[in-house]
Structure formats: C-alpha cells, structure tokens
Scaffold this motif. Structure first.
Motif, short mmCIF file in Angstrom:
data_model
loop_
_atom_site.label_atom_id
_atom_site.label_comp_id
_atom_site.label_asym_id
_atom_site.label_seq_id
_atom_site.Cartn_x
_atom_site.Cartn_y
_atom_site.Cartn_z
N THR A 1 0.78 -0.89 -0.09
CA THR A 1 0.07 -0.02 -0.03
C THR A 1 0.92 1.14 0.10
O THR A 1 2.30 1.27 0.19
N ARG A 2 0.17 2.44 -0.06
CA ARG A 2 0.99 3.69 -0.12
C ARG A 2 0.21 4.49 1.25
O ARG A 2 0.24 5.55 1.46
N ASP A 3 -0.82 3.81 1.83
CA ASP A 3 -1.98 4.29 2.76
C ASP A 3 -1.19 4.34 4.15
O ASP A 3 -1.09 3.20 4.63
N LYS A 4 -0.85 5.28 4.79
CA LYS A 4 -0.26 5.36 6.18
C LYS A 4 -1.31 4.64 7.12
O LYS A 4 -0.79 3.96 7.95
N ASP A 5 -2.58 4.60 6.97
CA ASP A 5 -3.67 4.02 7.96
C ASP A 5 -3.41 2.59 8.17
O ASP A 5 -3.58 1.93 9.19
N LEU A 6 -2.70 2.00 6.97
CA LEU A 6 -2.61 0.51 7.18
C LEU A 6 -1.34 0.20 7.91
O LEU A 6 -1.12 -1.00 7.96
N GLY A 7 -0.81 1.05 8.50
CA GLY A 7 0.33 0.92 9.23
C GLY A 7 -0.14 -0.06 10.61
O GLY A 7 0.53 -0.44 11.52
#
Length: 299
Positions: free
Chosen positions: A135-141
């Motif tokens: 992903t490139r989405d920080k939320d999925l950290g």
C-alpha cells in the motif's frame, strides 16, 4: 522463518495509474484504459515477485458514501466524489483482471478495503503468518502487529516495520488510531482536535498513552513540557467527543462478518493466459500482454 501473507491495497495503485499514466490506450468504443494498463503492469511485476507464497489477497474500495463510518459521521470522506463512468469502467476492469489472475479479492458497500485487509491480517495471525500489506496508505500501518510484519509501498520499494513506522510518525502502530483521533486526517475528512498537530499529538501520546489514558489523566497535559500545554489541555477537553469519534473513524474493523477463512493463492499458466486474453479483448496488446504470457511460462 515465518511464512508470509501478502495483502494488496489494489485501489491505491489503480488511482496511482489513473493520475500518472498517459491517456493513450482505449477500448474500441473510446473508453480510456490508462488506469487498467498501469495497474495490470504493476500487478504483473508484483505477482512475479511474490508468487512463491500461497497466501495473497487483494481488497478494493467500493464503499464511498455507503460505509458504516458514514453512519457514525456523515462528513466522512464527504469531500470526495463518486467515480464518473469512465473511471468506474476502469475500476471494474481492474477488479476483473485481478479475479482472472486467481487472486482472492474483496470489496463491498459497507466496509472499506482497509477493513478487509485488517480482517485478513487477523486471520493470518491465527495461522502464525507474518503480514506484508502492500500500500501507500499510512492508515494500514495499524496492521503492523508483530515485529516481522511489514508495510510495503511497491511503487517506491519502501518498506516499514513497526520500529520504522514509529520513527516516522512518533507513535507505535497500535496507537495510530489514537494519533489520528487527535490530528485528524484531511484526506478522509476526519476532524480530529483543532489546533493539535502531529508533533503535539505524538508527544502527548508518548507521555500519557492512548486516548483512554489521556482522558484519565487530562490534567497532566498542562504539565507536559510542550509550548502552550495549558491551551492544549483546554482544546482536548473542549473537543474530546470529537477526538473519540475521530479515533473510531480511523480505527480499522478487523472482524467483517462472513470473512472467516484466509484464502490461498496459486498462480497458474491458465490464469496468466486469462489475464492476457482479457487485456487483448480490451484493446491492450503488445509488450504488456507478452509480459503476462512470459510470467505464465515461468510457472
């Protein structure tokens, strides 16, 4: 070494292609195919690198405006507009080619792609598998639960583990929803607490813990070595219900009803040929089709 599951945030790479690829591929009736071309190219490279693992799944965002989060807060993602027919056509085509490749894929009107990926990551942990979320989405950290878990942006080939994620944002992955509860997220129209920025939020959480701990020790905020600590305390107290709501909006749902088993993935020559034939039927031929055919020859 633990086996690994690869969880693909497909939509983010489709939109990356939509915005970055030139509009030079079209169907016979003139529909643009730039996102399909870019996503199919990415998917070919991605599968080639990860096909040795029997664990791979993809998720798609199909819940704009209908997500359960909109019931909690109607303003959630309100600044975004639904895809027009040209983009909707390409989104459907990208999911179709993912299915033809044999990759188990998920999406729906009530839950976001992040929620499907969070549920799959939880199922992976029950099998003692490490997780790489692509992903490139920080939320999925937030999916970085074990030290062996990874957040991987395939496009930039940047990888974060739990320690690297904390170094970037100032809080560990399991407190990232609390962090967003304070700072908000303009991309998703999550309000947060006005006047509380990233450094302040990270400092408060590092000192006092998550929102539940902060609420129990709210008077301690004024004593923190932060500029304007008393004003920060006042802002938190004034906007506390909004902070809790923002955390709830940011928190990933990891128990989607009906999703109870982690699917397996096995790339076959037949599946790559299906993708190649589908691309050709759309009007995309040449080198990209040959790459998919070459991938099939390697299986």
């Amino acid at each position: 070494m633990k086996q690994r599951v690869w969880l693909l945030d497909s939509s983010i790479y489709i939109f990356r292609a939509w915005f970055s690829m030139p509009d030079q591929w079209h169907t016979a009736d003139g529909m643009s195919l730039n996102a399909v071309y870019g996503y199919a190219s990415f998917l070919c490279d991605f599968v080639k690198r990860t096909r040795q693992s029997p664990w791979l799944a993809a998720a798609f965002d199909e819940s704009l405006g209908s997500c359960f989060r909109n019931e909690l807060y109607p303003g959630y993602k309100a600044s975004r507009t639904l895809p027009d027919e040209a983009l909707a056509f390409q989104l459907r085509a990208c999911r179709t080619l993912t299915d033809l490749c044999g990759i188990p894929s998920y999406g729906g009107e009530r839950y976001e792609a992040d929620d499907y990926l969070a549920t799959l990551a939880r199922l992976a942990r029950t099998k003692k598998l490490s997780t790489t979320v692509v992903t490139r989405d920080k939320d999925l950290g937030q999916l970085l639960v074990e030290n062996s878990d990874q957040w991987w942006d395939f496009a930039s080939d940047q990888t974060l583990d739990r320690a690297a994620f904390q170094a970037r944002f100032g809080v560990p992955p399991d407190q990232f929803a609390d962090y967003l509860g304070l700072v908000g997220d303009s991309v998703d129209d999550i309000p947060g607490v006005p006047g509380v920025g990233a450094k302040t939020a990270a400092a408060v959480i590092s000192s006092l813990g998550g929102l539940d701990d902060i609420e129990r020790n709210i008077d301690s905020v004024a004593a923190l070595p932060l500029r304007g600590a008393s004003r920060i305390k006042d802002r938190l107290q004034e906007h506390w219900p909004q902070a809790l709501l923002s955390r709830e909006l940011a928190r990933l749902q990891s128990e989607i009803p009906g999703l109870e088993n982690l699917p397996e993935f096995h790339l076959t020559a037949e599946s790559t040929e299906r993708v190649a034939n589908y691309l050709d039927s759309l009007g995309i031929g040449g080198p990209l089709v040959k790459r998919w055919q070459a991938l099939g020859a390697e299986v």
